[in-house]
Write a protein that holds these residues in place. Structure first.
Motif, PDB file in Angstrom:
ATOM      1  N   ARG A 119     -20.853 -22.999 -18.249  1.00 28.11           N
ATOM      2  CA  ARG A 119     -21.483 -24.092 -17.495  1.00 28.11           C
ATOM      3  C   ARG A 119     -22.461 -23.576 -16.449  1.00 28.11           C
ATOM      4  NH1 ARG A 119     -20.671 -29.166 -19.804  1.00 28.11           N
ATOM      5  NH2 ARG A 119     -18.724 -29.048 -20.990  1.00 28.11           N
ATOM      6  N   ASP A 120     -22.268 -22.349 -16.000  1.00 27.77           N
ATOM      7  CA  ASP A 120     -23.166 -21.753 -15.018  1.00 27.77           C
ATOM      8  C   ASP A 120     -24.332 -21.081 -15.741  1.00 27.77           C
ATOM      9  OD1 ASP A 120     -23.190 -20.727 -11.948  1.00 27.77           O
ATOM     10  OD2 ASP A 120     -23.963 -19.176 -13.271  1.00 27.77           O
ATOM     11  N   HIS A 121     -25.574 -21.419 -15.318  1.00 29.17           N
ATOM     12  CA  HIS A 121     -26.752 -20.887 -16.006  1.00 29.17           C
ATOM     13  C   HIS A 121     -26.856 -19.375 -15.871  1.00 29.17           C
ATOM     14  CE1 HIS A 121     -30.646 -21.012 -17.902  1.00 29.17           C
ATOM     15  NE2 HIS A 121     -31.191 -20.374 -16.882  1.00 29.17           N
ATOM     16  N   GLY A 122     -26.434 -18.833 -14.743  1.00 29.80           N
ATOM     17  CA  GLY A 122     -26.474 -17.389 -14.563  1.00 29.80           C
ATOM     18  C   GLY A 122     -25.579 -16.656 -15.549  1.00 29.80           C
ATOM     19  N   VAL A 123     -24.439 -17.240 -15.876  1.00 28.97           N
ATOM     20  CA  VAL A 123     -23.531 -16.630 -16.855  1.00 28.97           C
ATOM     21  C   VAL A 123     -24.163 -16.642 -18.240  1.00 28.97           C
ATOM     22  CG1 VAL A 123     -21.275 -16.833 -17.961  1.00 28.97           C
ATOM     23  CG2 VAL A 123     -21.500 -17.226 -15.518  1.00 28.97           C
ATOM     24  N   LEU A 124     -24.876 -17.722 -18.566  1.00 26.67           N
ATOM     25  CA  LEU A 124     -25.577 -17.792 -19.847  1.00 26.67           C
ATOM     26  C   LEU A 124     -26.618 -16.681 -19.957  1.00 26.67           C
ATOM     27  CD1 LEU A 124     -26.275 -19.234 -22.520  1.00 26.67           C
ATOM     28  CD2 LEU A 124     -27.825 -20.691 -21.205  1.00 26.67           C
ATOM     29  N   LEU A 144     -20.102 -21.077 -28.990  1.00 30.91           N
ATOM     30  CA  LEU A 144     -20.684 -21.470 -27.704  1.00 30.91           C
ATOM     31  C   LEU A 144     -20.652 -22.981 -27.522  1.00 30.91           C
ATOM     32  CD1 LEU A 144     -23.842 -19.144 -27.744  1.00 30.91           C
ATOM     33  CD2 LEU A 144     -21.611 -18.680 -26.720  1.00 30.91           C
ATOM     34  N   ALA A 145     -19.703 -23.652 -28.124  1.00 31.05           N
ATOM     35  CA  ALA A 145     -19.622 -25.113 -28.075  1.00 31.05           C
ATOM     36  C   ALA A 145     -19.144 -25.594 -26.697  1.00 31.05           C
ATOM     37  CB  ALA A 145     -18.673 -25.607 -29.158  1.00 31.05           C
ATOM     38  N   ASP A 146     -19.406 -26.887 -26.418  1.00 31.15           N
ATOM     39  CA  ASP A 146     -18.886 -27.582 -25.223  1.00 31.15           C
ATOM     40  C   ASP A 146     -19.355 -26.956 -23.911  1.00 31.15           C
ATOM     41  OD1 ASP A 146     -17.469 -29.173 -27.013  1.00 31.15           O
ATOM     42  OD2 ASP A 146     -15.653 -27.958 -26.868  1.00 31.15           O
ATOM     43  N   ASN A 147     -20.603 -26.514 -23.865  1.00 34.10           N
ATOM     44  CA  ASN A 147     -21.092 -25.870 -22.647  1.00 34.10           C
ATOM     45  C   ASN A 147     -22.217 -26.637 -21.963  1.00 34.10           C
ATOM     46  OD1 ASN A 147     -19.559 -23.328 -22.267  1.00 34.10           O
ATOM     47  ND2 ASN A 147     -20.328 -22.862 -24.306  1.00 34.10           N
ATOM     48  N   GLY A 148     -22.611 -27.789 -22.500  1.00 39.42           N
ATOM     49  CA  GLY A 148     -23.676 -28.568 -21.878  1.00 39.42           C
ATOM     50  C   GLY A 148     -25.026 -27.872 -21.873  1.00 39.42           C
ATOM     51  N   LEU A 149     -25.270 -27.000 -22.840  1.00 39.38           N
ATOM     52  CA  LEU A 149     -26.506 -26.218 -22.870  1.00 39.38           C
ATOM     53  C   LEU A 149     -27.701 -27.104 -23.219  1.00 39.38           C
ATOM     54  CD1 LEU A 149     -25.164 -23.126 -24.842  1.00 39.38           C
ATOM     55  CD2 LEU A 149     -25.293 -23.439 -22.362  1.00 39.38           C
ATOM     56  N   LEU A 150     -28.782 -26.984 -22.445  1.00 42.71           N
ATOM     57  CA  LEU A 150     -30.024 -27.717 -22.721  1.00 42.71           C
ATOM     58  C   LEU A 150     -30.976 -26.890 -23.567  1.00 42.71           C
ATOM     59  CD1 LEU A 150     -30.751 -29.331 -19.237  1.00 42.71           C
ATOM     60  CD2 LEU A 150     -30.101 -30.524 -21.315  1.00 42.71           C
ATOM     61  N   LEU A 151     -31.158 -25.628 -23.180  1.00 41.80           N
ATOM     62  CA  LEU A 151     -32.021 -24.695 -23.901  1.00 41.80           C
ATOM     63  C   LEU A 151     -31.339 -23.346 -23.936  1.00 41.80           C
ATOM     64  CD1 LEU A 151     -35.507 -25.591 -22.335  1.00 41.80           C
ATOM     65  CD2 LEU A 151     -34.756 -26.137 -24.650  1.00 41.80           C
ATOM     66  N   LEU A 152     -31.675 -22.558 -24.944  1.00 38.71           N
ATOM     67  CA  LEU A 152     -31.107 -21.227 -25.073  1.00 38.71           C
ATOM     68  C   LEU A 152     -32.152 -20.188 -24.694  1.00 38.71           C
ATOM     69  CD1 LEU A 152     -29.227 -21.648 -28.474  1.00 38.71           C
ATOM     70  CD2 LEU A 152     -28.230 -21.626 -26.184  1.00 38.71           C
ATOM     71  N   PRO A 153     -31.746 -19.085 -24.054  1.00 43.24           N
ATOM     72  CA  PRO A 153     -32.703 -18.031 -23.716  1.00 43.24           C
ATOM     73  C   PRO A 153     -33.387 -17.488 -24.969  1.00 43.24           C
ATOM     74  CG  PRO A 153     -30.630 -17.707 -22.538  1.00 43.24           C
ATOM     75  CD  PRO A 153     -30.394 -18.804 -23.530  1.00 43.24           C
ATOM     76  N   ALA A 154     -34.667 -17.201 -24.854  1.00 41.43           N
ATOM     77  CA  ALA A 154     -35.440 -16.704 -25.994  1.00 41.43           C
ATOM     78  C   ALA A 154     -34.881 -15.372 -26.475  1.00 41.43           C
ATOM     79  CB  ALA A 154     -36.905 -16.552 -25.599  1.00 41.43           C
ATOM     80  N   GLY A 155     -34.785 -15.241 -27.799  1.00 43.76           N
ATOM     81  CA  GLY A 155     -34.338 -13.978 -28.390  1.00 43.76           C
ATOM     82  C   GLY A 155     -32.875 -13.677 -28.180  1.00 43.76           C
ATOM     83  N   MET A 156     -32.069 -14.679 -27.917  1.00 48.48           N
ATOM     84  CA  MET A 156     -30.664 -14.458 -27.576  1.00 48.48           C
ATOM     85  C   MET A 156     -29.870 -13.843 -28.726  1.00 48.48           C
ATOM     86  SD  MET A 156     -28.044 -17.303 -26.026  1.00 48.48           S
ATOM     87  CE  MET A 156     -26.356 -16.896 -25.560  1.00 48.48           C
ATOM     88  N   PHE A 157     -30.237 -14.168 -29.969  1.00 45.23           N
ATOM     89  CA  PHE A 157     -29.426 -13.738 -31.123  1.00 45.23           C
ATOM     90  C   PHE A 157     -30.100 -12.646 -31.957  1.00 45.23           C
ATOM     91  CE2 PHE A 157     -28.695 -18.446 -30.660  1.00 45.23           C
ATOM     92  CZ  PHE A 157     -27.517 -18.328 -29.953  1.00 45.23           C
ATOM     93  N   VAL A 179     -35.815 -20.525 -29.927  1.00 46.16           N
ATOM     94  CA  VAL A 179     -34.674 -19.817 -30.501  1.00 46.16           C
ATOM     95  C   VAL A 179     -35.117 -19.123 -31.783  1.00 46.16           C
ATOM     96  CG1 VAL A 179     -32.327 -20.027 -31.376  1.00 46.16           C
ATOM     97  CG2 VAL A 179     -33.096 -21.512 -29.526  1.00 46.16           C
ATOM     98  N   SER A 180     -34.842 -17.830 -31.860  1.00 45.07           N
ATOM     99  CA  SER A 180     -35.200 -17.066 -33.055  1.00 45.07           C
ATOM    100  C   SER A 180     -33.934 -16.747 -33.838  1.00 45.07           C
ATOM    101  CB  SER A 180     -35.920 -15.773 -32.659  1.00 45.07           C
ATOM    102  OG  SER A 180     -36.147 -14.980 -33.790  1.00 45.07           O
TER     103      SER A 180
END
Length: 350
Positions: A119-124, A144-157, A179-180
């Motif tokens: 839930r904390d953006h810094g942890v994401l 990563l379900a149930d986290n209220g995520l709006l956008l994912l950091p680029a290149g995360m995966f 998201v790539s």
């Protein structure tokens, strides 16, 4: 060394230790070295410091469940276990997660569950840095379900070549443009249900097509916007066999399309026969603005023409007033320049 912590239940034949709802505030220091599956759940455990699970004493620990505690901090080196394959941190309100939590080298971790823990953006962002570092290259399942995520950091995966299952359900994702999925050649299952997706663009659809193992995509319960931008998504759904339950996907807006199945949409429903893109719309706006300005200029010139006599008289009056004013200045200048006239002026005043 082979004993069992006082507040835990141990089974040496099953290599299992359970410390469930025992009001623990720290990891028991006397865990038996034979343990392979460890459950520490439902405790007020707030911090996971470095060395919380000593690698020398727990060489065979492969499955670690820390869900449902009150964990807020996971420090560097806290999870540096040589045999760890499964880790569950779900249901913790994390506020700090060190990118070096698994140590400086790579980790053998294969399954990571973080349901409701980001839930904390810094942890994401910390998690994204951890994944991008390549420390979890063996990861095959990420939840990563149930986290209220709006956008994912680029290149995360991009540094997860072994990933097979990715669960992003029950978030608030509004788009996947940054998201790539490139490099996820082993990805088999992608869950995007219960989000706020309005459309999937061609760039994302092209990535889905390029993944040879991807056969299970879940898109249910999203807010699909059925306008001209959804044409590519509809065409892909009709030709693809990757989407589960695609017959149940329906429009959420506009009102005239509410509840209509995406697979039953055709060009006439969207009224996209004359496509208009943003540059053409801007060009039209500029033309209209030019016409309005030209009309205002014409009206201004017309007003000047109709009042030309009055304007001419007004200009003559201003000219005469200026001339009288300048003559007065000239007279005063001549008086000040000639001492005789100055004395005469002074005597006259007296």
């Amino acid at each position: 060394p082979g004993g069992c912590p006082a507040l835990c239940e141990c089974s040496e034949p099953a290599k299992t230790v359970k410390c469930v709802n025992r009001n623990l505030t720290a990891v028991p220091p006397d865990l038996p070295p034979y343990v392979r599956s460890l459950f520490i759940t439902g405790n007020p455990l707030s911090d996971l410091p470095a060395g919380a699970f000593p690698a020398q004493r727990l060489p065979d620990l492969a499955s670690l469940n820390l869900s449902g505690n009150h964990l807020r901090t996971v420090e560097a080196g806290a999870l540096a276990l040589p045999a760890l394959r499964q880790l569950d941190l779900s249901g913790n309100a994390l506020v700090s997660f060190s990118p070096q939590a698994f140590g400086d080298g790579g980790s053998p971790l294969e399954e990571l569950a973080l349901r409701g823990a980001l839930r904390d953006h810094g942890v994401l962002l910390s998690l994204a840095a951890l994944l991008q570092s390549g420390a979890l290259r063996n990861l095959s399942r990420l939840e990563l379900a149930d986290n209220g995520l709006l956008l994912l950091p680029a290149g995360m995966f991009t540094a997860l070549p072994a990933l097979r299952q990715l669960d992003l359900s029950n978030n608030s994702l509004v788009g996947l443009r940054n998201v790539s999925f490139q490099g996820l050649g082993q990805l088999q299952s992608l869950n995007l249900s219960d989000n706020s997706l309005g459309v999937l663009w061609n760039s994302t659809l092209a990535q889905f097509r390029s993944l040879p193992a991807l056969r299970h995509i879940v898109l249910g319960h999203n807010t699909w916007v059925c306008d001209c931008a959804i044409e590519d998504l509809v065409a892909w759904l009709k030709e693809s066999d990757q989407v589960e339950g695609k017959e149940a996907l329906t429009c959420a807006s506009p009102d005239k399309m509410l509840g209509k199945a995406l697979l039953k949409i055709n060009g006439s429903d969207l009224n996209c026969s004359v496509p208009t893109d943003l540059p053409s719309q801007l060009q039209t706006s500029y033309v209209f603005l030019g016409i309005v300005l030209a009309l205002i200029g014409a009206i201004f010139l017309l007003v000047l023409y109709l009042n030309r006599k009055g304007i001419k008289k007004w200009m003559h009056n201003i000219r005469d007033a200026c001339r009288d004013h300048m003559e007065g200045y000239h007279y005063r200048y001549e008086i000040n320049a000639d001492p005789r006239l100055t004395n005469l002026s002074s005597n006259s005043d007296v």
